[in-house]
Design a protein around this motif. Sequence first.
Motif, short mmCIF file in Angstrom:
data_model
loop_
_atom_site.label_atom_id
_atom_site.label_comp_id
_atom_site.label_asym_id
_atom_site.label_seq_id
_atom_site.Cartn_x
_atom_site.Cartn_y
_atom_site.Cartn_z
N VAL A 78 50.59 52.61 56.03
CA VAL A 78 51.46 51.79 55.18
C VAL A 78 50.72 50.63 54.51
CG1 VAL A 78 53.55 52.42 56.46
CG2 VAL A 78 52.25 50.37 57.13
N GLY A 79 49.45 50.46 54.83
CA GLY A 79 48.68 49.39 54.21
C GLY A 79 47.20 49.58 54.47
N CYS A 80 46.40 48.94 53.61
CA CYS A 80 44.95 49.04 53.79
C CYS A 80 44.27 47.79 53.25
CB CYS A 80 44.38 50.27 53.12
SG CYS A 80 44.43 50.26 51.32
N LEU A 81 43.03 47.63 53.67
CA LEU A 81 42.19 46.53 53.23
C LEU A 81 40.75 46.93 53.54
CD1 LEU A 81 42.60 42.77 53.92
CD2 LEU A 81 40.56 43.93 54.69
N VAL A 82 39.83 46.54 52.66
CA VAL A 82 38.41 46.76 52.90
C VAL A 82 37.77 45.40 53.10
CG1 VAL A 82 36.24 47.58 51.90
CG2 VAL A 82 38.37 48.84 51.47
N VAL A 83 36.96 45.27 54.15
CA VAL A 83 36.14 44.07 54.33
C VAL A 83 34.69 44.54 54.26
CG1 VAL A 83 36.27 44.15 56.87
CG2 VAL A 83 35.67 42.03 55.74
N THR A 84 33.96 43.97 53.31
CA THR A 84 32.61 44.44 53.05
C THR A 84 31.65 44.03 54.15
OG1 THR A 84 31.97 42.48 51.77
CG2 THR A 84 32.95 44.35 50.54
N ALA A 85 30.56 44.77 54.24
CA ALA A 85 29.51 44.44 55.19
C ALA A 85 28.96 43.06 54.85
CB ALA A 85 28.40 45.49 55.11
N PRO A 86 28.54 42.32 55.87
CA PRO A 86 28.00 40.99 55.62
C PRO A 86 26.77 41.01 54.70
CG PRO A 86 28.34 41.35 57.97
CD PRO A 86 28.55 42.66 57.29
N ALA A 87 26.73 40.05 53.80
CA ALA A 87 25.58 39.87 52.91
C ALA A 87 25.45 38.37 52.64
CB ALA A 87 25.75 40.65 51.61
N GLY A 88 24.32 37.81 52.98
CA GLY A 88 24.11 36.40 52.73
C GLY A 88 25.10 35.50 53.45
N GLY A 89 25.53 35.91 54.65
CA GLY A 89 26.48 35.12 55.43
C GLY A 89 27.92 35.22 54.97
#
Length: 165
Positions: free
Chosen positions: A77-88
């Motif tokens: 019913v929902g989604c979100l992407v959290v990107t891999a860390p880059a530069g903190g």
Amino acid sequence: MTDQPEVVIVRWPGQGPAPARPAELLAAYHLRTQAEKGDPVADVDALPDRYRKEILDPGAAFADDTVLIALSGDTPVGCLVVTAPAGGRSEIKRLWTEPAFRGRGIAAGLIGAALARAAESGVGTVRLSVWKWRTSAIALYERLGFTVAPSWEARDQLLCMERTV
């Protein structure tokens, strides 16, 4: 008390009680966004390549990222992407809640899980960009501690926001 099933947040792929796949949620997100931009398209095939690739193969498109899925029972019913860390930093992208499930705290739950994931990864700042006309989303982000930041986006009408973790 509500008769609505509990909503749980799982990471995709590989975690959670159901084989939740983000393709349908991503398709709904991109089709709605395209329409809001004033350039509606009939189906996924008519979306710009970069968005179509996310829908057709989310595993490849987000291989280094974490995709969070909100489930009601076995239904995504929902989604979100959290990107891999880059530069903190990490970035939140593609937040979507199915319209029938809005107003139940799903988006806030997804953002909370994204912030927790970022903290686990040692990230100090989480950022996002949001279309300026999405005033309810902006209000949610502000309630969750995000503030307007100098733009890192060249596209007109995008508001950039960030918060420390």
